[in-house]
Design a protein around this motif. Structure first.
Motif, PDB file in Angstrom:
ATOM      1  N   TYR A 227      73.415  40.449  42.431  1.00 47.32           N
ATOM      2  CA  TYR A 227      72.208  40.287  41.615  1.00 47.32           C
ATOM      3  C   TYR A 227      71.290  39.214  42.186  1.00 47.32           C
ATOM      4  O   TYR A 227      70.082  39.295  42.007  1.00 47.32           O
ATOM      5  N   SER A 228      71.846  38.211  42.852  1.00 52.63           N
ATOM      6  CA  SER A 228      70.987  37.197  43.470  1.00 52.63           C
ATOM      7  C   SER A 228      70.039  37.872  44.449  1.00 52.63           C
ATOM      8  O   SER A 228      68.824  37.664  44.397  1.00 52.63           O
ATOM      9  N   TYR A 229      70.615  38.692  45.347  1.00 53.76           N
ATOM     10  CA  TYR A 229      69.732  39.331  46.316  1.00 53.76           C
ATOM     11  C   TYR A 229      68.816  40.330  45.620  1.00 53.76           C
ATOM     12  O   TYR A 229      67.601  40.345  45.860  1.00 53.76           O
ATOM     13  N   ALA A 230      69.385  41.122  44.706  1.00 56.10           N
ATOM     14  CA  ALA A 230      68.588  42.151  44.049  1.00 56.10           C
ATOM     15  C   ALA A 230      67.375  41.535  43.356  1.00 56.10           C
ATOM     16  O   ALA A 230      66.241  42.008  43.510  1.00 56.10           O
ATOM     17  N   LEU A 231      67.577  40.464  42.616  1.00 56.80           N
ATOM     18  CA  LEU A 231      66.473  39.885  41.850  1.00 56.80           C
ATOM     19  C   LEU A 231      65.546  39.050  42.723  1.00 56.80           C
ATOM     20  O   LEU A 231      64.326  39.141  42.607  1.00 56.80           O
ATOM     21  N   LEU A 232      66.106  38.251  43.616  1.00 57.63           N
ATOM     22  CA  LEU A 232      65.254  37.423  44.468  1.00 57.63           C
ATOM     23  C   LEU A 232      64.357  38.287  45.338  1.00 57.63           C
ATOM     24  O   LEU A 232      63.198  37.948  45.588  1.00 57.63           O
ATOM     25  N   SER A 233      64.859  39.424  45.789  1.00 60.54           N
ATOM     26  CA  SER A 233      64.041  40.255  46.677  1.00 60.54           C
ATOM     27  C   SER A 233      63.028  41.082  45.882  1.00 60.54           C
ATOM     28  O   SER A 233      61.878  41.192  46.282  1.00 60.54           O
ATOM     29  N   THR A 234      63.445  41.632  44.734  1.00 58.54           N
ATOM     30  CA  THR A 234      62.486  42.471  44.006  1.00 58.54           C
ATOM     31  C   THR A 234      61.471  41.643  43.237  1.00 58.54           C
ATOM     32  O   THR A 234      60.322  42.035  43.105  1.00 58.54           O
ATOM     33  N   VAL A 235      61.876  40.470  42.710  1.00 58.63           N
ATOM     34  CA  VAL A 235      60.936  39.669  41.913  1.00 58.63           C
ATOM     35  C   VAL A 235      60.116  38.736  42.784  1.00 58.63           C
ATOM     36  O   VAL A 235      58.897  38.651  42.662  1.00 58.63           O
ATOM     37  N   PHE A 236      60.774  38.042  43.710  1.00 55.79           N
ATOM     38  CA  PHE A 236      60.061  37.046  44.514  1.00 55.79           C
ATOM     39  C   PHE A 236      59.763  37.522  45.930  1.00 55.79           C
ATOM     40  O   PHE A 236      59.157  36.809  46.705  1.00 55.79           O
ATOM     41  N   GLY A 237      60.249  38.682  46.282  1.00 54.45           N
ATOM     42  CA  GLY A 237      59.988  39.215  47.603  1.00 54.45           C
ATOM     43  C   GLY A 237      60.635  38.441  48.740  1.00 54.45           C
ATOM     44  O   GLY A 237      60.130  38.439  49.863  1.00 54.45           O
ATOM     45  N   LEU A 238      61.730  37.757  48.462  1.00 56.25           N
ATOM     46  CA  LEU A 238      62.382  36.997  49.528  1.00 56.25           C
ATOM     47  C   LEU A 238      63.140  37.937  50.461  1.00 56.25           C
ATOM     48  O   LEU A 238      63.642  38.972  50.038  1.00 56.25           O
ATOM     49  N   SER A 239      63.222  37.537  51.717  1.00 56.96           N
ATOM     50  CA  SER A 239      63.876  38.404  52.696  1.00 56.96           C
ATOM     51  C   SER A 239      65.397  38.287  52.583  1.00 56.96           C
ATOM     52  O   SER A 239      65.939  37.292  52.088  1.00 56.96           O
ATOM     53  N   PHE A 240      66.091  39.325  53.063  1.00 51.81           N
ATOM     54  CA  PHE A 240      67.547  39.347  53.002  1.00 51.81           C
ATOM     55  C   PHE A 240      68.157  38.145  53.701  1.00 51.81           C
ATOM     56  O   PHE A 240      69.139  37.568  53.257  1.00 51.81           O
ATOM     57  N   TRP A 241      67.546  37.749  54.811  1.00 52.34           N
ATOM     58  CA  TRP A 241      68.160  36.679  55.614  1.00 52.34           C
ATOM     59  C   TRP A 241      68.038  35.324  54.943  1.00 52.34           C
ATOM     60  O   TRP A 241      68.766  34.399  55.279  1.00 52.34           O
ATOM     61  N   ILE A 242      67.105  35.199  53.995  1.00 54.43           N
ATOM     62  CA  ILE A 242      67.067  33.971  53.194  1.00 54.43           C
ATOM     63  C   ILE A 242      68.029  34.108  52.019  1.00 54.43           C
ATOM     64  O   ILE A 242      68.705  33.163  51.633  1.00 54.43           O
ATOM     65  N   CYS A 243      68.077  35.329  51.454  1.00 53.50           N
ATOM     66  CA  CYS A 243      68.887  35.541  50.261  1.00 53.50           C
ATOM     67  C   CYS A 243      70.376  35.505  50.546  1.00 53.50           C
ATOM     68  O   CYS A 243      71.157  35.113  49.678  1.00 53.50           O
TER      69      CYS A 243
END
Lengths: 299, 305, 456
Positions: C179-195
């Motif tokens: 969920y960290s990656y799912a939410l950080l990427s869909t809500v904040f648009g952060l890249s996988f390599w940061i997440c």
């Protein structure tokens, strides 16, 4: 350092006993529910001495031990530990593991508690946790393989190897500790406690279950610790021949109360000790009187 | 007030069922110091046994007397589930005495996984509904807005629970088996030295625990009218929570804990949110274990050094 | 309560000293069959199904019950005969004064490198074996699935195998990572390599948050509390719709890219950058190597930790907590580090899961998932790295492969699906392991350091 550290220790409330005490137990009381296991016990352990704590089964010896080594919090009383440089710790206020880590009191257990699957060497390395943790930068430097840690580890292994040699287990150093015979396990547990560089070593019935040869090896080890290390020893023991032979001082408990405190000679002739320790059965009294070398004395 | 009274009745009914399951946890824990993780699934299995017995009696043998059917189903479920309890102890737990610390618990998790999937394989994954056996209700109180009722079902559940508890209490307190069991709880080795057959006593403990779970399972089926293979997990954890809350090892504590958990769950659903009712039960478990692991009626554990 | 506290003191399972007489064996096996009959009577003998209308319909299956009883009879008889023979041979050996035969070559030595070699070359093997990258997709996907479980198993092995803490809610940390990656990427648009690192940190933080109050508890209480925690996380994910999307989960999670370069056709894509022709399989192969690297990192860190004082303290803690305390080890902090490290790897694996699936929902993180990971660790032999890997292959890979074997269908009928029996067998295997080989299939513990052969 903490609340528990006092540089200027108040004058000891306990009278008598050795002048330079490493451990001062002061009016110690421990109750479990309604049961008073230890009632108002005071005594001192002299620096560099071997002090024995004796008494019949259920006299509260192990409870005193558990209070000193931080496994029980005493109901009342103080337990002070004075290191050679004068630093004093109130043991009853330290968290369990700090009794060893900070105040440097080590112990063994009545029913041996080694790490049975780990090797003899690993058992001793675990005891050097504190210096090694620091050297490994709490694992961060260690995981990157920095050389500082490797040096510290080599030093720790040398120290462990020296102890393994002292207890005569060099040929079995890489075997699981659980595979050793009973007597070797006892000595390994003592060596492990010594690897924490203790000021005070507490041994809970170190001779229990040993055969005469192993008992002899144990005596040698205890004398070596007293003579070559700055470690004072407090031990619980039932085997009177061991107690009388190696102790500098003996404290006798009965029903949780101290009934005598003195040199082996004093204890040998103390009628209360004989009555309490042996019950009142005349035959048994006579038998043990003979064993401790006291013939002809009567209550 | 009326609403409160109604919820209170519902909560006690649910709590009776939890209490019956909790007794199994607490007895086993008392005697061999292990959490019988599979107990919830034994409960679920007993519900299926009751279901099948019920169907055989009503559809094939055409029995119509509700009381007779209920009694026969209850007894059959108790006997057959007790056999399961016995077999599980014999196969999965007894060989592990003296093994390492976590072995019995891991084995119990294995049994739990096995039982729920066994039932899924042999009975299918779908919910199994039964027609309601009794529909009648007592009206306790009535005004224009609200009626407080006690359904026959709830009455049956509470009286069955009370009667069985009384019998069970007699068994543990007054019979030689009860004495043997309490002796084994205190000191197994000493009990063996005094000539108590420890293995048999432990077996009987499992048998009794399973039989009580079967009562709970039958009542559960009667109350909700539906059962599925996955129904063991959540009631199991809740009953365990009840056992811990009441003080694990204490028999009255288990029943008390069951009633409290039943009431909390019912009131939580009624007054706060039904979605989070399971969360409430799990939170209670965590909080009790952290702050008062000895529970309400349990004795604190003294660490042996 | 007398209980041996160590693995070393396992009592041998009952082995009859003398070779029992055949009639006695037959009687014993018959008893087993009889009990099986009793157990099977209602639940196996009658199957309930929803018929027309609302009522349930019963179908008798006495043939199945009979074959079950027969199977148990035969198995028990065979077991007793084998046991008797084994103990007879052992007695003969002891009488003859012959030492036990030397333990067979340590399998870890050969198995480890072999497994690693296959893992490293799997995409190529699959491509050659199936005649093309796209045709080999099934194998690569299976490899990804197995490696995910290998990584989770290795992560949990730190907690269960090394530190001896039974964690039944391990999947909660996997969920936190996903969920960290799912939410950080869909809500904040952060890249996988940061997440990816963030997911690990979040999971570790959760581990510390949970661990701090509960790690003081005794073993089985800890297990139940972690289980409750895992369920709470799942229930919150289901019910807190504003935050997590509820049971619908989070979808359209951005896919993985090659360190910033997307796996897309045309200009600026991965294929164009490296002068390859575009193939959607590039992404799958990349995912495969990504999880392989993540899993190997988990393994390396674990192996390294074992040789550090902290890792040794974990093992010591597993063996005897009281002794640890007497040696000045802060047991709570030490447990917490194991718990947090294990949680961190679950977090990494979780964010990998999210990026691979492109979709997460609470149902992927139920108790069963925790139980499967635990079963892998237990069957692999708690503490053994290669054992865990092999258990993961056997438990995740084997049922997948069996499903595609035609002859099984021929034997068991058209509707046969080995996956249905997978968990049933998991459960049985866990019990069997505890009874017969409590230290796992590969149970040899290698010392973390040796005195012999050291230059002094």
């Amino acid at each position: 350092m903490t609340l528990a550290t006092i540089q200027d220790a108040p004058p000891a409330a306990v009278s008598g006993g050795p002048d330079d005490a490493v451990l001062i137990v002061d009016h110690l009381t421990m109750r479990f529910g309604g049961l008073t296991a230890v009632g108002d016990v005071s005594f001192k352990v002299g620096r560099g001495d071997i002090t024995a704590l004796i008494g019949p089964n259920g006299a509260g010896k192990t409870t005193v031990f558990n209070c000193i080594t931080g496994f029980y919090k005493p109901t009342e009383g103080m337990i002070r530990l004075r290191q050679a440089d004068g630093a004093t710790y109130m043991l009853e206020r330290l968290p369990g593991h700090d009794v060893n880590r900070v105040a440097r009191v080590a112990r063994t257990f009545q029913n041996i508690r080694l790490f049975p699957q780990m090797t003899v060497l690993e058992n001793l390395l675990v005891a050097m946790h504190k210096p090694l943790m620091r050297a490994s930068g709490f694992s961060l430097a260690g995981i990157l393989g920095l050389s500082g840690y490797r040096k510290a580890e080599a030093a720790a292994i040398d120290k462990a190897a020296a102890w393994i040699a002292r207890i005569g287990l060099t040929h079995r150093a890489d075997e699981p500790a659980g595979d050793l015979p009973y007597g070797d396990q006892r000595r390994l547990e003592i060596a492990r406690a010594m690897c924490t560089d203790p000021v005070l070593l507490c041994l809970d019935e170190p001779a229990a279950g040993l055969n005469p040869r192993e008992s002899g090896e144990l005596n040698t080890l205890l004398r070596l610790i007293r003579d070559e290390f700055d470690t004072s020893v407090l031990l619980i023991e039932h085997d009177m021949s061991v107690v009388m032979k190696i102790s500098d001082r003996i404290v006798v408990l009965d029903y949780g109360i101290k009934i005598a405190d003195g040199t082996p000679e004093q204890i040998r002739t103390d009628t209360r000790v004989i009555a309490a320790y042996l019950g009142v059965d005349d035959e048994e009294v006579a038998a043990v009187e003979a064993e401790v070398g006291l013939t002809g004395a009567s209550a | 007030m009326e609403f409160f009274a109604q919820q209170f009745i519902n909560g006690l009914t649910l709590g009776s069922i939890y209490g019956l399951i909790a007794l199994g946890y607490t007895m086993v824990f008392g005697i061999i110091g292990m959490v019988n993780f599979a107990h919830g699934d034994v409960f679920m299995l007993s519900s299926f046994i009751a279901l099948i017995c019920f169907l055989i009696l009503t559809t094939w043998l055409g029995l119509t007397s509700v009381a007779l059917v209920f009694l026969i189903v209850l007894i059959l479920a108790m006997v057959l589930t007790a056999l399961w309890g016995w077999a599980i102890e014999r196969v999965a737990y007894r060989p592990l005495r003296g093994s390492f610390r976590l072995a019995p618990l891991i084995s119990a998790i294995g049994v739990s996984i096995f039982l729920s999937n066994f039932v899924q394989v042999v009975q299918g994954a779908r919910n199994k509904p039964v027609p309601p056996l009794v529909r009648e209700v007592f009206v306790l109180f009535q005004n224009e807005q609200y009626t407080v009722t006690l359904s026959y079902k709830q009455a049956i559940i509470m009286t069955t629970t009370a009667a069985l508890l009384a019998g069970f209490w007699y068994l543990v307190q007054r019979t030689s088996f009860g004495r043997a069991q309490r002796a084994c709880e205190q000191d197994r080795r000493m009990a063996a030295l005094l000539g108590i057959n420890v293995d048999r006593t432990i077996s009987l403990t499992f048998v009794l625990g399973a039989a009580l779970a079967a009562v709970a399972g039958t009542l559960y089926l009667l109350y909700y009218g539906v059962v599925s293979f996955s129904d063991g997990f959540v009631p199991g954890v809740k009953a365990f929570t009840a056992a811990v809350l009441g003080g694990i090892g204490s028999l009255p504590g288990a029943v008390l804990g069951g009633l409290i958990i039943g009431l909390i769950e019912t009131f939580w659903s009624a007054y706060f949110s039904i979605e989070y009712k399971d969360v409430a039960a799990f939170l209670i478990l965590i909080v009790v274990l952290i702050f008062k692991p000895s529970g309400i009626l349990g004795r604190p554990e003294v660490e042996k050094v | 309560m007398a209980q041996g506290s160590t693995i070393g003191q396992v009592a041998p399972t009952v082995a009859p000293r003398s070779t029992a007489a055949l009639p006695a064996l037959l009687k014993d096996a018959a008893l087993f069959a009889l009990v099986t009959l009793g157990l099977a009577i209602p639940v196996v003998a009658y199957r309930t199904d929803l018929g027309q209308g609302t009522g349930l319909v019963l179908t008798g299956r006495w043939g199945l019950v009979a074959s079950l009883c027969l199977a148990i009879f035969v198995l028990r008889l065979a077991q007793r005969l084998v046991l008797a023979e084994v103990s007879r041979r052992r007695d003969a050996r002891i009488l003859a004064g012959v030492a036990a035969p030397p333990v067979a070559v340590r399998p870890a030595r050969i198995l480890g490198p072999l497994t690693l070699a296959i893992a490293l070359t799997l995409p190529f093997l699959a491509a050659f074996g199936s005649g093309g990258l796209s045709e080999g997709r099934y194998w690569i996907d299976l490899g990804i699935l197995i490696l995910t479980y290998v990584m989770l198993g290795w992560g949990l092995n730190i907690v269960v195998g090394l530190a001896g803490l039974l964690d039944l809610g391990y999947v909660a940390f996997y969920a936190v990572g996903a969920y960290s990656y799912a939410l950080l990427s869909t809500v904040f648009g952060l890249s996988f390599w940061i997440c990816l690192p963030l997911s690990g940190l979040f999971a570790a933080a959760f581990g510390i948050l949970l661990g701090f109050p509960v790690l003081r508890l005794r073993g089985d209480y800890l297990a139940i509390v972690t289980l409750a925690f895992g369920e709470i996380i799942r229930l919150v994910l289901i019910n807190w719709t504003d935050f997590s999307g509820g049971s619908a989960g989070v979808s359209s999670i951005p896919r993985v890219n090659f360190f910033g370069v997307p796996f897309a056709a045309g200009e600026g894509g991965f294929a164009a950058l490296f002068g390859l022709s575009f193939n959607p399989m590039h992404r799958v192969v990349f995912l495969y190597y990504l999880i392989l690297v993540l899993a190997l990192i988990t393994n390396l860190v674990t192996l390294r930790m074992r040789r550090l004082p902290l890792g040794r303290a974990w093992e010591a803690l597993r063996e005897d907590e009281i002794a640890c305390r007497s040696l000045g080890i802060d047991t709570t902090i030490t447990k917490l580090t194991a718990f947090a490290l294990g949680a961190m790897f679950a977090g990494f694996a979780g964010s990998f899961f999210a990026v691979r699936q492109g979709f997460v929902s609470p149902e992927s993180f139920n108790f069963l998932e925790s139980a499967i990971i635990l079963a892998i660790v237990v069957l692999g032999g708690m503490g053994s790295q290669i054992g865990v890997a092999i258990a993961a292959i056997a438990m995740v890979g084997a049922p997948e492969l069996l499903r595609n074997l035609g002859f099984l269908r021929a034997v068991f009928g058209e509707g046969f699906d080995p996956n249905e029996y997978r968990l049933l067998l998991f459960g049985l295997a866990m019990v069997g392991m505890m009874v017969w080989r409590p230290r796992g299939l590969i149970s040899e513990r290698t010392p973390s350091v040796r005195l012999a052969g050291r230059k002094s």
